[in-house]
Design a protein around this motif. Structure first.
Motif, PDB file in Angstrom:
ATOM      1  N   LEU A  87       0.638  -1.160   0.079  1.00 44.91           N
ATOM      2  CA  LEU A  87      -0.156   0.032   0.097  1.00 44.91           C
ATOM      3  C   LEU A  87       1.006   1.268   0.092  1.00 44.91           C
ATOM      4  CD1 LEU A  87      -2.608  -1.071   2.745  1.00 44.91           C
ATOM      5  CD2 LEU A  87      -2.592  -1.886   0.592  1.00 44.91           C
ATOM      6  N   THR A  88       2.118   1.096  -0.300  1.00 44.36           N
ATOM      7  CA  THR A  88       3.019   2.231  -0.307  1.00 44.36           C
ATOM      8  C   THR A  88       2.968   3.234  -1.463  1.00 44.36           C
ATOM      9  OG1 THR A  88       4.514   1.017  -1.703  1.00 44.36           O
ATOM     10  CG2 THR A  88       4.590   0.667   0.737  1.00 44.36           C
ATOM     11  N   PRO A  89       3.438   4.363  -1.740  1.00 40.32           N
ATOM     12  CA  PRO A  89       3.449   4.990  -3.064  1.00 40.32           C
ATOM     13  C   PRO A  89       4.048   4.058  -4.024  1.00 40.32           C
ATOM     14  CG  PRO A  89       4.305   6.294  -1.304  1.00 40.32           C
ATOM     15  CD  PRO A  89       4.072   5.155  -0.640  1.00 40.32           C
ATOM     16  N   PRO A  90       3.455   4.236  -5.514  1.00 39.28           N
ATOM     17  CA  PRO A  90       3.597   3.301  -6.536  1.00 39.28           C
ATOM     18  C   PRO A  90       5.282   3.231  -6.950  1.00 39.28           C
ATOM     19  CG  PRO A  90       2.042   4.882  -6.924  1.00 39.28           C
ATOM     20  CD  PRO A  90       2.642   5.392  -5.711  1.00 39.28           C
ATOM     21  N   LYS A 123      -3.323   0.140  -6.676  1.00 41.87           N
ATOM     22  CA  LYS A 123      -3.201   0.984  -8.027  1.00 41.87           C
ATOM     23  C   LYS A 123      -2.473   2.206  -7.589  1.00 41.87           C
ATOM     24  CE  LYS A 123      -6.179   3.855  -6.855  1.00 41.87           C
ATOM     25  NZ  LYS A 123      -6.018   5.516  -6.800  1.00 41.87           N
ATOM     26  N   PRO A 124      -1.869   2.933  -8.615  1.00 39.43           N
ATOM     27  CA  PRO A 124      -1.278   2.378  -9.767  1.00 39.43           C
ATOM     28  C   PRO A 124      -0.267   1.216  -9.640  1.00 39.43           C
ATOM     29  CG  PRO A 124      -1.288   4.658  -9.825  1.00 39.43           C
ATOM     30  CD  PRO A 124      -1.740   4.369  -8.381  1.00 39.43           C
ATOM     31  N   VAL A 125      -0.204   0.110 -10.278  1.00 40.50           N
ATOM     32  CA  VAL A 125       0.705  -0.964  -9.762  1.00 40.50           C
ATOM     33  C   VAL A 125       1.840  -0.509 -10.010  1.00 40.50           C
ATOM     34  CG1 VAL A 125       1.260  -3.301 -10.553  1.00 40.50           C
ATOM     35  CG2 VAL A 125      -1.014  -2.754 -10.140  1.00 40.50           C
ATOM     36  N   SER A 126       2.218   0.372 -11.136  1.00 39.48           N
ATOM     37  CA  SER A 126       3.447   0.829 -11.634  1.00 39.48           C
ATOM     38  C   SER A 126       3.434   1.674 -12.714  1.00 39.48           C
ATOM     39  CB  SER A 126       4.588  -0.484 -11.950  1.00 39.48           C
ATOM     40  OG  SER A 126       5.915   0.024 -12.441  1.00 39.48           O
ATOM     41  N   PHE A 127       4.413   2.411 -12.959  1.00 43.58           N
ATOM     42  CA  PHE A 127       4.435   3.124 -14.205  1.00 43.58           C
ATOM     43  C   PHE A 127       5.193   2.699 -15.194  1.00 43.58           C
ATOM     44  CE2 PHE A 127       2.985   6.353 -10.677  1.00 43.58           C
ATOM     45  CZ  PHE A 127       1.861   6.495 -11.150  1.00 43.58           C
ATOM     46  N   SER A 128       5.728   1.552 -15.282  1.00 37.60           N
ATOM     47  CA  SER A 128       6.700   0.813 -15.910  1.00 37.60           C
ATOM     48  C   SER A 128       6.093  -0.434 -16.301  1.00 37.60           C
ATOM     49  CB  SER A 128       7.986   0.464 -15.268  1.00 37.60           C
ATOM     50  OG  SER A 128       8.684  -0.571 -15.816  1.00 37.60           O
ATOM     51  N   PRO A 165      -4.949  13.823 -10.846  1.00 38.78           N
ATOM     52  CA  PRO A 165      -6.129  12.844 -10.910  1.00 38.78           C
ATOM     53  C   PRO A 165      -5.864  11.950 -12.212  1.00 38.78           C
ATOM     54  CG  PRO A 165      -6.884  15.065 -11.722  1.00 38.78           C
ATOM     55  CD  PRO A 165      -5.586  15.340 -10.727  1.00 38.78           C
ATOM     56  N   GLU A 166      -5.046  12.462 -13.263  1.00 43.35           N
ATOM     57  CA  GLU A 166      -4.504  11.613 -14.297  1.00 43.35           C
ATOM     58  C   GLU A 166      -3.686  10.603 -13.888  1.00 43.35           C
ATOM     59  OE1 GLU A 166      -1.366  14.895 -14.141  1.00 43.35           O
ATOM     60  OE2 GLU A 166      -3.671  14.511 -13.505  1.00 43.35           O
ATOM     61  N   THR A 167      -3.187  10.476 -12.844  1.00 42.21           N
ATOM     62  CA  THR A 167      -2.070   9.402 -12.353  1.00 42.21           C
ATOM     63  C   THR A 167      -2.712   8.656 -11.273  1.00 42.21           C
ATOM     64  OG1 THR A 167      -0.195  10.887 -13.028  1.00 42.21           O
ATOM     65  CG2 THR A 167      -0.202   9.041 -11.217  1.00 42.21           C
ATOM     66  N   ASP A 168      -3.292   9.354 -10.354  1.00 38.11           N
ATOM     67  CA  ASP A 168      -4.002   8.722  -8.957  1.00 38.11           C
ATOM     68  C   ASP A 168      -5.307   8.255  -8.993  1.00 38.11           C
ATOM     69  OD1 ASP A 168      -1.505   9.169  -7.339  1.00 38.11           O
ATOM     70  OD2 ASP A 168      -2.049  11.453  -7.421  1.00 38.11           O
ATOM     71  N   GLN A 171     -16.075   7.765 -23.081  1.00 42.53           N
ATOM     72  CA  GLN A 171     -15.517   9.196 -22.469  1.00 42.53           C
ATOM     73  C   GLN A 171     -15.408   9.073 -21.083  1.00 42.53           C
ATOM     74  OE1 GLN A 171     -19.001  11.519 -24.424  1.00 42.53           O
ATOM     75  NE2 GLN A 171     -17.318  12.816 -25.165  1.00 42.53           N
ATOM     76  N   ILE A 172     -14.328   9.872 -20.745  1.00 42.38           N
ATOM     77  CA  ILE A 172     -13.852   9.708 -18.914  1.00 42.38           C
ATOM     78  C   ILE A 172     -13.809  11.171 -18.648  1.00 42.38           C
ATOM     79  CG2 ILE A 172     -12.304   8.739 -17.600  1.00 42.38           C
ATOM     80  CD1 ILE A 172     -11.690   6.465 -19.552  1.00 42.38           C
ATOM     81  N   LEU A 173     -14.142  11.327 -17.434  1.00 45.06           N
ATOM     82  CA  LEU A 173     -13.811  12.714 -16.820  1.00 45.06           C
ATOM     83  C   LEU A 173     -13.408  12.276 -15.386  1.00 45.06           C
ATOM     84  CD1 LEU A 173     -14.024  15.649 -16.293  1.00 45.06           C
ATOM     85  CD2 LEU A 173     -16.101  15.649 -15.460  1.00 45.06           C
ATOM     86  N   VAL A 174     -12.081  12.720 -15.077  1.00 41.49           N
ATOM     87  CA  VAL A 174     -11.779  12.604 -13.748  1.00 41.49           C
ATOM     88  C   VAL A 174     -11.236  14.178 -13.275  1.00 41.49           C
ATOM     89  CG1 VAL A 174     -11.145  10.375 -13.710  1.00 41.49           C
ATOM     90  CG2 VAL A 174      -9.397  12.097 -14.357  1.00 41.49           C
ATOM     91  N   CYS A 175     -11.937  14.655 -12.077  1.00 44.94           N
ATOM     92  CA  CYS A 175     -11.822  15.994 -11.573  1.00 44.94           C
ATOM     93  C   CYS A 175     -11.552  16.200 -10.295  1.00 44.94           C
ATOM     94  CB  CYS A 175     -13.144  16.636 -12.183  1.00 44.94           C
ATOM     95  SG  CYS A 175     -13.363  18.356 -11.815  1.00 44.94           S
ATOM     96  N   TRP A 176     -10.614  16.959  -9.680  1.00 43.01           N
ATOM     97  CA  TRP A 176     -10.503  17.164  -8.439  1.00 43.01           C
ATOM     98  C   TRP A 176     -11.112  18.973  -8.205  1.00 43.01           C
ATOM     99  CZ3 TRP A 176      -4.928  15.043  -7.065  1.00 43.01           C
ATOM    100  CH2 TRP A 176      -4.978  13.716  -7.069  1.00 43.01           C
TER     101      TRP A 176
END
Length: 325
Positions: free
Chosen positions: A73-76, A97-102, A169-172, A223-228
């Motif tokens: 549950l750490t940062p990615p 999530k996100p599991v990894s950026f690689s 939001p685009e990452t988390d 279509q996807i909207l993610v918004c903070w």
């Protein structure tokens, strides 16, 4: 009683931040698992004392004889190293999530787990809600006809103090919608995306938001909207919403379809339920019966690929073609 307790799957929590609370509740509601150790973060000591379990170092927990499985549950950026340590030690792993950026890191985790004969499961939690399992099954069975349109939103105000702890939001957040789009419709052929920042003024909300469009070979559009940046308290809120339209039918889901009153506020009960059901699937279906997770590490690799393409579309202001090979 002691004999039954020994048969429980012993879980170690690696990472003691906000999401650890959701996993603790999930374990408490699953009779086949128990938390036996914690590690990671400034709250680890406090959490260990509260749960009455040992507080270990991260690497120590991964190889500890006190645990059968590890929830990472750490940062990615720490997921890969800890997951590989735990897998090599023969532990089952649930990676938030996100599991990894690689992509390579995700595939290496998957390959290592297969060789060791252990479970490595991405924390793609929404798929374990029965409403979304049903949506996936109905779509795959053809009862909606040819899929035409899928809309997904996740929107709420994230204050600056809290948002500073995250990337954006685009990452988390967006990974949720990406793994759901894969589960419902598969891999798209074309992607476009925009990211904007709504400037906050005195007494008003504001912040980042991202809009994504996916095009599919059969003509379907997502279509996807993610918004903070804003809250939605209308009669049909977009807090977390999915609408799927097909040529023979349609389906709808909102996380606010079920709320519990808390005096002056409310609790979105389905949010915790997805952790509960994910934990039960990890323990009872994957570890106990050898079944596959509803979203695999190979799916996680595709989420990573699509996320990278979305960032490219935002940065280059272009439509990105998806290559499946």
């Amino acid at each position: 009683m002691e004999e039954n307790k020994k048969k429980k799957i012993r879980i170690g929590l690696l990472g003691c931040g906000r999401v650890a609370g959701n996993h603790i509740l999930a374990v408490n509601r699953c009779s086949s698992v128990e938390i036996t150790a914690v590690a990671g973060g400034r709250h680890a000591k406090e959490l260990g004392e509260r749960l009455g379990v040992p507080v270990l170092q991260g690497g120590e927990l991964c190889g500890s004889g006190l645990v059968d499985g590890v929830c990472i549950l750490t940062p990615p950026q720490y997921h890969y190293d800890y997951a590989m340590e735990a897998i090599q030690a023969g532990k089952h792993v649930l990676v938030e999530k996100p599991v990894s950026f690689s992509v390579n890191e995700i595939l290496e985790m998957d390959s290592a787990a297969e060789k060791k004969g252990v479970v490595c499961m991405p924390g793609h939690s929404y798929l374990y809600l029965p409403e979304l399992m049903r949506m996936k099954e109905v779509q795959k069975d053809g009862r909606l006809g040819s899929p035409g349109y899928l809309y997904m939103s996740e929107t709420y105000y994230m204050n600056h103090e809290l948002s500073a702890k995250y990337t954006g939001p685009e990452t988390d957040v967006l990974c949720h919608q990406l793994y759901l789009s894969l589960a419902f419709l598969g891999i798209p052929k074309r992607i476009s995306a925009f990211r904007t920042e709504i400037q906050e003024q005195e007494g008003q909300m504001g912040g980042p938001q991202v809009a994504v469009m996916l095009e599919y070979e059969n003509g379907a559009i997502v279509q996807i909207l993610v918004c903070w940046a804003m809250e939605d308290h209308t009669s049909d809120p977009w807090t977390f919403k999915i609408k799927m339209l097909g040529t023979k039918g349609s389906m709808h889901f909102s996380r606010r379809d079920f709320v519990e009153n808390l005096g002056m506020g409310y609790d979105q009960s389905l949010y915790q339920e997805m952790f509960d059901r994910e934990m039960r699937w990890f323990a009872e279906e994957c570890i106990g019966k050898g079944n596959q997770p509803l979203s695999t590490m190979k799916d996680a690799a595709w989420v990573c690929r699509l996320h990278g393409m979305i960032l490219e579309a935002v940065k280059e202001k272009k439509i990105v073609e998806v290559h499946k090979d």
